[in-house]
Scaffold this motif. Structure first.
Motif, PDB file in Angstrom:
ATOM      1  N   GLU A 152       0.854  -1.175   0.000  1.00  0.00           N
ATOM      2  CA  GLU A 152       0.000   0.000   0.000  1.00  0.00           C
ATOM      3  C   GLU A 152       0.895   1.232   0.000  1.00  0.00           C
ATOM      4  OE1 GLU A 152      -3.238   0.064  -0.259  1.00  0.00           O
ATOM      5  OE2 GLU A 152      -3.635  -2.090  -0.030  1.00  0.00           O
ATOM      6  N   LYS A 153       0.320   2.372  -0.307  1.00  0.00           N
ATOM      7  CA  LYS A 153       1.083   3.606  -0.462  1.00  0.00           C
ATOM      8  C   LYS A 153       1.833   3.996   0.799  1.00  0.00           C
ATOM      9  CE  LYS A 153       0.634   8.436  -1.882  1.00  0.00           C
ATOM     10  NZ  LYS A 153      -0.298   9.515  -2.322  1.00  0.00           N
ATOM     11  N   ASP A 154       1.173   3.958   1.940  1.00  0.00           N
ATOM     12  CA  ASP A 154       1.757   4.467   3.191  1.00  0.00           C
ATOM     13  C   ASP A 154       2.382   3.367   4.052  1.00  0.00           C
ATOM     14  OD1 ASP A 154       0.965   7.039   2.545  1.00  0.00           O
ATOM     15  OD2 ASP A 154      -1.004   6.778   3.478  1.00  0.00           O
ATOM     16  N   LEU A 155       2.566   2.185   3.494  1.00  0.00           N
ATOM     17  CA  LEU A 155       3.088   1.061   4.273  1.00  0.00           C
ATOM     18  C   LEU A 155       4.523   0.746   3.914  1.00  0.00           C
ATOM     19  CD1 LEU A 155       0.072  -1.438   4.165  1.00  0.00           C
ATOM     20  CD2 LEU A 155       0.577   0.298   5.877  1.00  0.00           C
ATOM     21  N   THR A 156       5.273   0.330   4.924  1.00  0.00           N
ATOM     22  CA  THR A 156       6.636  -0.174   4.717  1.00  0.00           C
ATOM     23  C   THR A 156       6.655  -1.631   5.151  1.00  0.00           C
ATOM     24  OG1 THR A 156       7.583   2.006   5.172  1.00  0.00           O
ATOM     25  CG2 THR A 156       9.067   0.106   5.287  1.00  0.00           C
ATOM     26  N   ILE A 157       7.000  -2.523   4.238  1.00  0.00           N
ATOM     27  CA  ILE A 157       6.977  -3.965   4.508  1.00  0.00           C
ATOM     28  C   ILE A 157       8.398  -4.501   4.503  1.00  0.00           C
ATOM     29  CG2 ILE A 157       6.062  -6.204   3.760  1.00  0.00           C
ATOM     30  CD1 ILE A 157       3.925  -4.601   2.193  1.00  0.00           C
ATOM     31  N   ASN A 158       8.759  -5.174   5.563  1.00  0.00           N
ATOM     32  CA  ASN A 158      10.085  -5.776   5.665  1.00  0.00           C
ATOM     33  C   ASN A 158       9.967  -7.205   6.183  1.00  0.00           C
ATOM     34  OD1 ASN A 158      10.663  -2.611   6.673  1.00  0.00           O
ATOM     35  ND2 ASN A 158      11.964  -3.395   5.042  1.00  0.00           N
TER      36      ASN A 158
END
Length: 542
Positions: free
Chosen positions: A148-154
């Motif tokens: 998603e636009k405002d998400l950071t996935i690690n």
């Protein structure tokens, strides 16, 4: 070159875990959570998670569950609890998304799957290893669903670690080879001013790297993480061999190239062969160490050194055949070497006492040696993978998965006190069956109705020494009860120190082997034994 298309790199911790995994360390029940196959994801939002965000996340996780590579998914969305007012102990979701009102009532429940500020979510994935053809594709598929636009996935854990080390080692293998080439070839040209010797040396190293890498792929199915230093070793050995062969003060008859070649081999062949042979033996001694990756590294590097010698002699024959063996060393290089040798000759009375002092100092320092292994030590602190792993370690109870089983043979065993002890020692419990409510949940999740208390946990990467103290402290809680640990995290803490010690012993064994070989090669000359070990053992101890 054909074999190199199957290029694969083994990450040492994963390789050792695979080799050492036994029933005593891991939980083999297919129904229970298999922490050999789990990895973690963190989803960080710029804003606090709201009701609508969780609804959307639920749809996304349902899509991820359809992937054949994923066996189970655990998150705050399916974290279970049992109401104390319920007539029947039926598991229900701790976070209720039935409507906005039930969400508001349950969002503040304690959970190890969401951060305190409600901006970060932890998701635990259990994989089906048999269906994973490409770890990169699996993570890409999950990222596409979650993005998603405002998400950071690690990601952190086993699957992303394989990707990280595959990329990291490949890059470092190439980088180290390039740096070694630049350094060694610059030194060759500076000393010889001979382009032919420079290119022949480079060709020897390239052929040695290709052949040794192909041998590793053929024999062991891939290369070990240790082997990133092999290009540097091959460059040093090859340059040393060729420089010994071409650096001659004699002017042989140019018309008899064969005689010139054979005379040079008679002159320096023995020391060159002994140097290569002792180096090969020192690496072969790693076979005696009970560490499979190190044994493979020793075999391939030892064989690579003899391959380098073969190509060096072959190159020297080519150099002589085409009269390329004329060297014109730079005056500054000759002056530097001459002055260094002269300094050593004039300061003989300093060298021996200096070695004795260094040796005695080393013996004192060896008593301060401390072995304490950290899982994250193998990662580059500036890498995204390290930052994610550290973030999970600091905010979600730890990155090392462990399992604890307790057979309460004592009536005095207090479950609440035991769980409090786990919490005090920094152990985060994800799943357990220690109460009636938890037992129902555990059976619901894993179809496990065992009477033995089980705790699926995570512990921080606080060093193997500290972790082992924690394990001992927990086992002291009730000596009459049977408290057992298992899991990849526990395996790492229990075996890594011994493996490190074995590695150090292997290095000492290699040095002693070199000393013995030199002693035998020079007619049982005991002085050569010390010549072989002193220059090697002092830097190791220091």
């Amino acid at each position: 070159m054909i074999k190199l298309k199957d290029f694969k790199i083994y990450f040492e911790s994963e390789r050792i875990i695979k080799e050492l995994t036994t029933e005593s360390y891991t939980n083999r029940d297919a129904k229970n959570l298999n922490n050999e196959n789990i990895f973690l994801a963190t989803i960080r939002n710029n804003n606090k998670y709201e009701y609508e965000d969780f609804l959307h996340l639920k749809d996304q996780i349902n899509e991820i569950k359809k992937l054949k590579e994923i066996k189970r998914v655990f998150s705050i969305l399916n974290e279970k609890t049992i109401s104390k007012t319920s007539v029947f102990p039926i598991p229900r979701n701790k976070l209720s998304l039935r409507n906005k009102d039930t969400y508001d009532k349950t969002i503040d429940s304690t959970s190890s799957f969401i951060s305190n500020d409600k901006k970060s979510i932890l998701i635990l994935f259990e994989t089906n290893p048999d269906f994973i053809k490409s770890p990169e594709q699996l993570l890409d598929s999950i990222s596409i669903i979650l993005k998603e636009k405002d998400l950071t996935i690690n990601y952190a854990g086993r699957v992303p670690s394989e990707i990280y080390f595959q990329e990291k080692v490949s890059k470092e293998f190439i980088l180290l080879a390039i740096l070694s080439a630049l350094f060694c070839l610059t030194a060759i040209y500076y000393y010889t001013k001979n382009i032919a010797i420079l290119f022949m040396s480079f060709g020897c190293v390239v052929m040695t790297i290709l052949v040794s890498t192909a041998m590793s792929l053929f024999l062991f199915g891939g290369i070990e993480l240790f082997m990133i230093i092999s290009p540097a070793i091959f460059f040093i050995v090859t340059v040393s061999d060729i420089m010994h062969l071409v650096n001659s003060k004699h002017n042989y008859n140019n018309n008899d190239k064969k005689e010139r070649f054979l005379n040079r081999l008679k002159e320096v062949g023995k020391p060159v062969l002994i140097t290569s042979f002792t180096t090969m033996i020192s690496f072969f001694s790693f076979i005696l160490i009970d560490i499979t990756p190190l044994s493979h590294f020793g075999i391939i590097t030892g064989l690579g050194i003899m391959i380098a010698l073969f190509f060096s002699v072959l190159s020297y024959a080519f150099i002589v055949n085409h009269n390329y063996d004329k060297i014109r060393p730079a005056l500054s290089a000759k002056r530097l070497i001459h002055n260094f040798i002269k300094l050593l000759q004039n300061k003989k009375w300093v060298v021996f006492p200096a070695l004795i002092i260094a040796f005695v100092f080393s013996c004192f320092k060896i008593s301060d040696v401390k072995i304490d292994n950290y899982l994250l030590d193998e990662l580059n602190p500036s890498s995204e993978f390290y930052q994610t792993s550290k973030y999970i370690d600091d905010n979600f109870g730890g990155i090392k998965p462990i399992s604890i089983s307790v057979n309460p043979k004592s009536k005095n065993f207090n479950k609440n006190s035991f769980k409090k002890l786990l919490n005090e020692n920094g152990i985060s419990v994800d799943f357990s069956n220690d109460t009636k409510q938890n037992k129902v949940i555990y059976k619901y999740l894993f179809q496990d109705s065992s009477e033995v208390y089980k705790y699926d946990c995570r512990i921080g990467d606080n060093g193997s020494n500290q972790s082992n103290k924690i394990y001992n402290n927990i086992q002291e809680f009730d000596k009459q009860s049977e408290i057992k640990f298992s899991g990849i995290g526990h395996l790492f803490d229990k075996t890594s120190d011994g493996l490190t010690f074995n590695l150090l012993m292997g290095l000492f064994l290699a040095i002693i082997t070199v000393g013995i070989f030199l002693c035998l090669a020079y007619g049982f000359n005991i002085k050569m034994f010390f010549v072989g070990i002193i220059p090697n053992i002092i830097p190791l101890i220091l």
